[in-house]
Scaffold this motif. Sequence first.
Motif, PDB file in Angstrom:
ATOM      1  N   SER A  73     -17.309  17.171   0.909  1.00 44.38           N
ATOM      2  CA  SER A  73     -17.644  16.114  -0.050  1.00 44.38           C
ATOM      3  C   SER A  73     -17.042  16.412  -1.418  1.00 44.38           C
ATOM      4  O   SER A  73     -16.495  15.517  -2.079  1.00 44.38           O
ATOM      5  N   THR A  74     -17.143  17.670  -1.839  1.00 43.26           N
ATOM      6  CA  THR A  74     -16.573  18.054  -3.133  1.00 43.26           C
ATOM      7  C   THR A  74     -15.062  17.867  -3.133  1.00 43.26           C
ATOM      8  O   THR A  74     -14.489  17.311  -4.082  1.00 43.26           O
ATOM      9  N   HIS A  75     -14.421  18.330  -2.076  1.00 44.74           N
ATOM     10  CA  HIS A  75     -12.965  18.202  -1.962  1.00 44.74           C
ATOM     11  C   HIS A  75     -12.552  16.731  -2.006  1.00 44.74           C
ATOM     12  O   HIS A  75     -11.641  16.348  -2.762  1.00 44.74           O
ATOM     13  N   PHE A  76     -13.231  15.917  -1.230  1.00 46.72           N
ATOM     14  CA  PHE A  76     -12.899  14.493  -1.158  1.00 46.72           C
ATOM     15  C   PHE A  76     -13.163  13.798  -2.493  1.00 46.72           C
ATOM     16  O   PHE A  76     -12.363  12.970  -2.947  1.00 46.72           O
ATOM     17  N   LEU A  77     -14.264  14.139  -3.132  1.00 47.38           N
ATOM     18  CA  LEU A  77     -14.602  13.528  -4.422  1.00 47.38           C
ATOM     19  C   LEU A  77     -13.542  13.835  -5.472  1.00 47.38           C
ATOM     20  O   LEU A  77     -13.064  12.929  -6.174  1.00 47.38           O
ATOM     21  N   ILE A  78     -13.162  15.095  -5.582  1.00 49.97           N
ATOM     22  CA  ILE A  78     -12.214  15.481  -6.625  1.00 49.97           C
ATOM     23  C   ILE A  78     -10.833  14.894  -6.351  1.00 49.97           C
ATOM     24  O   ILE A  78     -10.137  14.449  -7.280  1.00 49.97           O
ATOM     25  N   VAL A  79     -10.439  14.863  -5.085  1.00 44.26           N
ATOM     26  CA  VAL A  79      -9.139  14.261  -4.740  1.00 44.26           C
ATOM     27  C   VAL A  79      -9.123  12.780  -5.109  1.00 44.26           C
ATOM     28  O   VAL A  79      -8.165  12.286  -5.724  1.00 44.26           O
ATOM     29  N   THR A  80     -10.171  12.061  -4.738  1.00 41.96           N
ATOM     30  CA  THR A  80     -10.211  10.627  -5.041  1.00 41.96           C
ATOM     31  C   THR A  80     -10.350  10.374  -6.540  1.00 41.96           C
ATOM     32  O   THR A  80      -9.829   9.380  -7.054  1.00 41.96           O
ATOM     33  N   LEU A  81     -11.017  11.271  -7.228  1.00 45.71           N
ATOM     34  CA  LEU A  81     -11.182  11.116  -8.672  1.00 45.71           C
ATOM     35  C   LEU A  81      -9.840  11.260  -9.383  1.00 45.71           C
ATOM     36  O   LEU A  81      -9.451  10.407 -10.203  1.00 45.71           O
ATOM     37  N   TRP A  82      -9.130  12.328  -9.064  1.00 49.67           N
ATOM     38  CA  TRP A  82      -7.820  12.577  -9.680  1.00 49.67           C
ATOM     39  C   TRP A  82      -6.819  11.481  -9.295  1.00 49.67           C
ATOM     40  O   TRP A  82      -6.194  10.850 -10.157  1.00 49.67           O
ATOM     41  N   THR A  83      -6.711  11.243  -7.996  1.00 51.70           N
ATOM     42  CA  THR A  83      -5.752  10.245  -7.521  1.00 51.70           C
ATOM     43  C   THR A  83      -6.134   8.847  -7.975  1.00 51.70           C
ATOM     44  O   THR A  83      -5.272   8.047  -8.356  1.00 51.70           O
ATOM     45  N   GLY A  84      -7.427   8.555  -7.933  1.00 54.30           N
ATOM     46  CA  GLY A  84      -7.887   7.221  -8.298  1.00 54.30           C
ATOM     47  C   GLY A  84      -7.590   6.863  -9.739  1.00 54.30           C
ATOM     48  O   GLY A  84      -7.176   5.733 -10.043  1.00 54.30           O
ATOM     49  N   ILE A  85      -7.797   7.810 -10.635  1.00 51.92           N
ATOM     50  CA  ILE A  85      -7.491   7.550 -12.047  1.00 51.92           C
ATOM     51  C   ILE A  85      -5.990   7.318 -12.214  1.00 51.92           C
ATOM     52  O   ILE A  85      -5.559   6.407 -12.938  1.00 51.92           O
ATOM     53  N   LEU A  86      -5.182   8.126 -11.529  1.00 53.58           N
ATOM     54  CA  LEU A  86      -3.728   7.942 -11.595  1.00 53.58           C
ATOM     55  C   LEU A  86      -3.318   6.556 -11.105  1.00 53.58           C
ATOM     56  O   LEU A  86      -2.508   5.874 -11.745  1.00 53.58           O
ATOM     57  N   ILE A  87      -3.865   6.143  -9.972  1.00 56.28           N
ATOM     58  CA  ILE A  87      -3.505   4.836  -9.410  1.00 56.28           C
ATOM     59  C   ILE A  87      -3.946   3.715 -10.344  1.00 56.28           C
ATOM     60  O   ILE A  87      -3.205   2.746 -10.580  1.00 56.28           O
ATOM     61  N   ASN A  88      -5.133   3.842 -10.893  1.00 60.22           N
ATOM     62  CA  ASN A  88      -5.647   2.794 -11.777  1.00 60.22           C
ATOM     63  C   ASN A  88      -4.788   2.630 -13.026  1.00 60.22           C
ATOM     64  O   ASN A  88      -4.398   1.514 -13.378  1.00 60.22           O
ATOM     65  N   VAL A  89      -4.489   3.742 -13.693  1.00 57.48           N
ATOM     66  CA  VAL A  89      -3.726   3.627 -14.942  1.00 57.48           C
ATOM     67  C   VAL A  89      -2.245   3.379 -14.667  1.00 57.48           C
ATOM     68  O   VAL A  89      -1.541   2.784 -15.487  1.00 57.48           O
ATOM     69  N   GLY A  90      -1.765   3.834 -13.513  1.00 55.76           N
ATOM     70  CA  GLY A  90      -0.352   3.651 -13.200  1.00 55.76           C
ATOM     71  C   GLY A  90      -0.016   2.256 -12.716  1.00 55.76           C
ATOM     72  O   GLY A  90       1.025   1.697 -13.072  1.00 55.76           O
ATOM     73  N   TRP A  91      -0.900   1.678 -11.910  1.00 57.11           N
ATOM     74  CA  TRP A  91      -0.588   0.408 -11.253  1.00 57.11           C
ATOM     75  C   TRP A  91      -1.374  -0.779 -11.792  1.00 57.11           C
ATOM     76  O   TRP A  91      -0.990  -1.934 -11.547  1.00 57.11           O
ATOM     77  N   PHE A  92      -2.475  -0.534 -12.491  1.00 54.41           N
ATOM     78  CA  PHE A  92      -3.316  -1.650 -12.928  1.00 54.41           C
ATOM     79  C   PHE A  92      -3.503  -1.714 -14.444  1.00 54.41           C
ATOM     80  O   PHE A  92      -4.286  -2.530 -14.922  1.00 54.41           O
ATOM     81  N   SER A  93      -2.827  -0.852 -15.189  1.00 54.65           N
ATOM     82  CA  SER A  93      -2.936  -0.933 -16.650  1.00 54.65           C
ATOM     83  C   SER A  93      -2.052  -2.063 -17.161  1.00 54.65           C
ATOM     84  O   SER A  93      -0.981  -2.328 -16.617  1.00 54.65           O
ATOM     85  N   LYS A  94      -2.510  -2.707 -18.215  1.00 56.79           N
ATOM     86  CA  LYS A  94      -1.838  -3.907 -18.713  1.00 56.79           C
ATOM     87  C   LYS A  94      -1.165  -3.705 -20.066  1.00 56.79           C
ATOM     88  O   LYS A  94      -0.398  -4.549 -20.507  1.00 56.79           O
ATOM     89  N   GLU A  95      -1.469  -2.608 -20.730  1.00 61.47           N
ATOM     90  CA  GLU A  95      -0.920  -2.399 -22.064  1.00 61.47           C
ATOM     91  C   GLU A  95      -0.326  -1.003 -22.180  1.00 61.47           C
ATOM     92  O   GLU A  95      -0.602  -0.126 -21.355  1.00 61.47           O
ATOM     93  N   ASP A  96       0.483  -0.804 -23.205  1.00 61.49           N
ATOM     94  CA  ASP A  96       1.098   0.496 -23.458  1.00 61.49           C
ATOM     95  C   ASP A  96       0.373   1.256 -24.571  1.00 61.49           C
ATOM     96  O   ASP A  96       0.928   2.180 -25.167  1.00 61.49           O
ATOM     97  N   LEU A  97      -0.859   0.864 -24.845  1.00 66.12           N
ATOM     98  CA  LEU A  97      -1.621   1.502 -25.914  1.00 66.12           C
ATOM     99  C   LEU A  97      -2.423   2.688 -25.383  1.00 66.12           C
ATOM    100  O   LEU A  97      -2.770   2.749 -24.203  1.00 66.12           O
ATOM    101  N   ASN A  98      -2.704   3.628 -26.275  1.00 73.95           N
ATOM    102  CA  ASN A  98      -3.635   4.746 -26.023  1.00 73.95           C
ATOM    103  C   ASN A  98      -3.146   5.748 -24.980  1.00 73.95           C
ATOM    104  O   ASN A  98      -3.945   6.548 -24.478  1.00 73.95           O
ATOM    105  N   TRP A  99      -1.857   5.740 -24.653  1.00 70.24           N
ATOM    106  CA  TRP A  99      -1.376   6.679 -23.643  1.00 70.24           C
ATOM    107  C   TRP A  99      -1.481   8.122 -24.120  1.00 70.24           C
ATOM    108  O   TRP A  99      -1.828   9.018 -23.346  1.00 70.24           O
ATOM    109  N   SER A 100      -1.197   8.350 -25.380  1.00 71.21           N
ATOM    110  CA  SER A 100      -1.277   9.720 -25.904  1.00 71.21           C
ATOM    111  C   SER A 100      -2.701  10.250 -25.820  1.00 71.21           C
ATOM    112  O   SER A 100      -2.935  11.397 -25.408  1.00 71.21           O
ATOM    113  N   LYS A 101      -3.656   9.414 -26.196  1.00 74.80           N
ATOM    114  CA  LYS A 101      -5.059   9.834 -26.129  1.00 74.80           C
ATOM    115  C   LYS A 101      -5.502  10.031 -24.682  1.00 74.80           C
ATOM    116  O   LYS A 101      -6.289  10.934 -24.382  1.00 74.80           O
TER     117      LYS A 101
END
Length: 357
Positions: free
Chosen positions: A141-169
């Motif tokens: 469960s821990t392994h699966f959670l952390i993998v989906t957390l890391w990958t999920g954030i990447l997919i969300n910001v990489g494929w579903f972000s709409k603006e180029d703001l706040n990338w540095s932060k």
Amino acid sequence: MGFIIPITEFGNYLLYSILVGHVALQFVPNENKPKVSIPKPMLLLFTLGIIILSLGPIAQTVSYFQGGVGFFLTVQSVILDFQVGRAWIFIGLLATCLYLTILLNGSKYIQAILLLLMILAVGYSSHVASLSFWAGLWSHSTHFLIVTLWTGILINVGWFSKEDLNWSKFLRWFTPFAVICLIIIILSGIYLMLFIVEPKDYVKAWVLPYGQMLLLKHISIIPVLAFAFINGVLTKKAMKNLSFNPRPWIKGESLILLFVFYFTAVMGTLSPPHEVEFTVKSEGASKWVEWLLGKDILTTLQTHLATSFQSVLLIILSILFLFLILFSFKQKRLLPAVFFGIGFIAVLYFGLMLSLV
């Protein structure tokens, strides 16, 4: 069936990742992330998709046992008596609640709790949990959670972000977060692997289909690390150029991660070789490996790695591909970087396999 089940598992990993990433980003202040927008109908579809795709392991189990007592009795038995069936019932109920919560714009805390419980159900149904319940449940469960957390954030910001703001932060907090995730993933992954393959049998397991997927999974993590280095270190420097857009490179990292997902999905449908030598004698070695090495493999007692001209050449070429990923970033060319990442996986795989004697 053998082809469909890995696809359903792969889809499941992807949908879990997107939903986990979506919920996790709700806890991040708006000023510390790019604006991410996933249409609600799509989120609802992803939630329903988990219910459907989670039937894959059940279908696989039913296909194993239906010859004895008939299809309907087998389905009933698998759903009610097997861990994988009970887990699916639990996941189905929780996913339905998650569907309603998203539909009604419910609390992000409720969404997070429901997803955590669904991930625990995935851990409950895992092979490792059947070997050692509590250790397997929490580690998987821990392994699966952390993998989906890391990958999920990447997919969300990489494929579903709409603006180029706040990338540095965003990169400022996500880079150390990703490093922590990676450490946990590696440690939990090694712990899980030890349930299946003993370290002394790791290379010998390559002659089996499960070992093949395990090797490919481990190899595919290396170009992911190269892209992580790009996005975590090199991108920060490149961001000084206001015209630089980091989103494509995050997409590139997520694309390579899909290979890790696929190899993991296939691996999950194969019989784990707890005793490699016994498995080879009882089930036989992989036909692909026998063809590749040009010999019949009847035992692994003498199996080991030995260098040859071809294998050394391929391994050197794979290292070159790894550096070319970084060079492609310098040239601001994403597609070549992704192709070099895929090429690295293929070339290093053949280099290692041709070292097997």
